[in-house]
Design a protein around this motif. Structure first.
Motif, mmCIF file in Angstrom:
data_model
loop_
_atom_site.group_PDB
_atom_site.id
_atom_site.type_symbol
_atom_site.label_atom_id
_atom_site.label_comp_id
_atom_site.label_asym_id
_atom_site.label_seq_id
_atom_site.Cartn_x
_atom_site.Cartn_y
_atom_site.Cartn_z
ATOM 1 N N MET A 21 10.745 9.030 6.476
ATOM 2 C CA MET A 21 9.445 8.368 6.388
ATOM 3 C C MET A 21 9.566 7.149 5.481
ATOM 4 N N ARG A 22 8.907 6.096 5.862
ATOM 5 C CA ARG A 22 8.878 4.888 5.037
ATOM 6 C C ARG A 22 7.594 4.138 5.323
ATOM 7 N N GLU A 23 7.274 3.188 4.477
ATOM 8 C CA GLU A 23 6.059 2.412 4.671
ATOM 9 C C GLU A 23 6.199 1.501 5.877
ATOM 10 N N ALA A 24 5.112 1.335 6.577
ATOM 11 C CA ALA A 24 5.115 0.446 7.739
ATOM 12 C C ALA A 24 5.274 -0.997 7.278
ATOM 13 N N GLU A 25 5.966 -1.764 8.057
ATOM 14 C CA GLU A 25 6.165 -3.171 7.739
ATOM 15 C C GLU A 25 5.202 -4.010 8.571
ATOM 16 N N ALA A 26 4.549 -4.925 7.931
ATOM 17 C CA ALA A 26 3.592 -5.784 8.626
ATOM 18 C C ALA A 26 4.318 -6.912 9.350
ATOM 19 N N ALA A 27 3.874 -7.197 10.561
ATOM 20 C CA ALA A 27 4.473 -8.274 11.341
ATOM 21 C C ALA A 27 3.829 -9.611 11.005
ATOM 22 N N ASP A 28 2.566 -9.586 10.625
ATOM 23 C CA ASP A 28 1.812 -10.809 10.352
ATOM 24 C C ASP A 28 1.692 -11.002 8.841
ATOM 25 N N GLU A 29 2.000 -12.182 8.364
ATOM 26 C CA GLU A 29 1.962 -12.459 6.919
ATOM 27 C C GLU A 29 0.539 -12.348 6.364
ATOM 28 N N THR A 30 -0.464 -12.721 7.153
ATOM 29 C CA THR A 30 -1.858 -12.607 6.709
ATOM 30 C C THR A 30 -2.217 -11.146 6.486
ATOM 31 N N PHE A 31 -1.833 -10.305 7.427
ATOM 32 C CA PHE A 31 -2.104 -8.868 7.291
ATOM 33 C C PHE A 31 -1.369 -8.313 6.083
ATOM 34 N N LYS A 32 -0.124 -8.715 5.916
ATOM 35 C CA LYS A 32 0.686 -8.195 4.811
ATOM 36 C C LYS A 32 0.073 -8.550 3.458
ATOM 37 N N SER A 33 -0.370 -9.797 3.302
ATOM 38 C CA SER A 33 -0.958 -10.204 2.024
ATOM 39 C C SER A 33 -2.288 -9.489 1.785
ATOM 40 N N CYS A 34 -3.083 -9.328 2.850
ATOM 41 C CA CYS A 34 -4.345 -8.593 2.740
ATOM 42 C C CYS A 34 -4.083 -7.145 2.344
ATOM 43 N N PHE A 35 -3.128 -6.526 3.032
ATOM 44 C CA PHE A 35 -2.827 -5.118 2.791
ATOM 45 C C PHE A 35 -2.299 -4.898 1.368
ATOM 46 N N THR A 36 -1.411 -5.769 0.924
ATOM 47 C CA THR A 36 -0.833 -5.624 -0.411
ATOM 48 C C THR A 36 -1.910 -5.724 -1.493
ATOM 49 N N ALA A 37 -2.781 -6.708 -1.379
ATOM 50 C CA ALA A 37 -3.852 -6.878 -2.367
ATOM 51 C C ALA A 37 -4.805 -5.692 -2.342
ATOM 52 N N CYS A 38 -5.183 -5.256 -1.153
ATOM 53 C CA CYS A 38 -6.091 -4.124 -1.014
ATOM 54 C C CYS A 38 -5.461 -2.848 -1.558
ATOM 55 N N TYR A 39 -4.210 -2.606 -1.193
ATOM 56 C CA TYR A 39 -3.514 -1.382 -1.591
ATOM 57 C C TYR A 39 -3.334 -1.316 -3.107
ATOM 58 N N ASP A 40 -2.934 -2.432 -3.710
ATOM 59 C CA ASP A 40 -2.755 -2.454 -5.163
ATOM 60 C C ASP A 40 -4.074 -2.192 -5.882
ATOM 61 N N GLY A 41 -5.156 -2.794 -5.384
ATOM 62 C CA GLY A 41 -6.473 -2.562 -5.985
ATOM 63 C C GLY A 41 -6.937 -1.129 -5.815
ATOM 64 N N CYS A 42 -6.686 -0.573 -4.659
ATOM 65 C CA CYS A 42 -7.089 0.802 -4.374
ATOM 66 C C CYS A 42 -6.330 1.786 -5.269
ATOM 67 N N LYS A 43 -5.015 1.579 -5.397
ATOM 68 C CA LYS A 43 -4.215 2.455 -6.260
ATOM 69 C C LYS A 43 -4.642 2.318 -7.716
ATOM 70 N N ALA A 44 -5.008 1.096 -8.136
ATOM 71 C CA ALA A 44 -5.455 0.873 -9.508
ATOM 72 C C ALA A 44 -6.766 1.600 -9.783
ATOM 73 N N ASP A 45 -7.573 1.801 -8.734
ATOM 74 C CA ASP A 45 -8.824 2.544 -8.890
ATOM 75 C C ASP A 45 -8.600 4.049 -8.950
ATOM 76 N N GLY A 46 -7.350 4.485 -8.779
ATOM 77 C CA GLY A 46 -7.023 5.902 -8.922
ATOM 78 C C GLY A 46 -7.040 6.704 -7.634
ATOM 79 N N HIS A 47 -7.089 6.037 -6.505
ATOM 80 C CA HIS A 47 -7.085 6.749 -5.231
ATOM 81 C C HIS A 47 -5.651 7.083 -4.819
ATOM 82 N N GLY A 48 -5.508 8.033 -3.907
ATOM 83 C CA GLY A 48 -4.197 8.482 -3.458
ATOM 84 C C GLY A 48 -3.606 7.605 -2.372
ATOM 85 N N PHE A 49 -2.344 7.897 -2.039
ATOM 86 C CA PHE A 49 -1.586 7.114 -1.064
ATOM 87 C C PHE A 49 -2.270 7.095 0.300
#
Length: 73
Positions: A21-49
């Motif tokens: 198992m591994r993290e999915a890789e984004a094909a689109d740079e816009t999606f990747k940047s959106c996902f990274t920012a969202c994911y980092d913020g979500c994890k910082a709020d204390g939510h799970g993977f």
């Protein structure tokens, strides 16, 4: 004895699946940047993977599709 053999076999299958198992890789740079920012913020709020993965994938997929269709959300 057969039950133990089946149990050991199933555990090996689960462990082998977990190692690949591994993290999915984004094909689109816009999606990747959106996902990274969202994911980092979500994890910082204390939510799970899983919660963050589903939440950010949904939000960024919607934004990606809207951008491709020239829709403004």
């Amino acid at each position: 004895m057969a039950n133990k053999l089946v149990a050991v076999f199933l555990m090996c299958v689960v462990l082998a699946g977990a190692m690949h198992m591994r993290e999915a890789e984004a094909a689109d740079e816009t999606f990747k940047s959106c996902f990274t920012a969202c994911y980092d913020g979500c994890k910082a709020d204390g939510h799970g993977f899983t919660f963050c993965e589903v939440k950010c994938d949904t939000e960024c997929s919607e934004k990606e599709v809207a951008a491709k269709l020239n829709l403004h959300l």
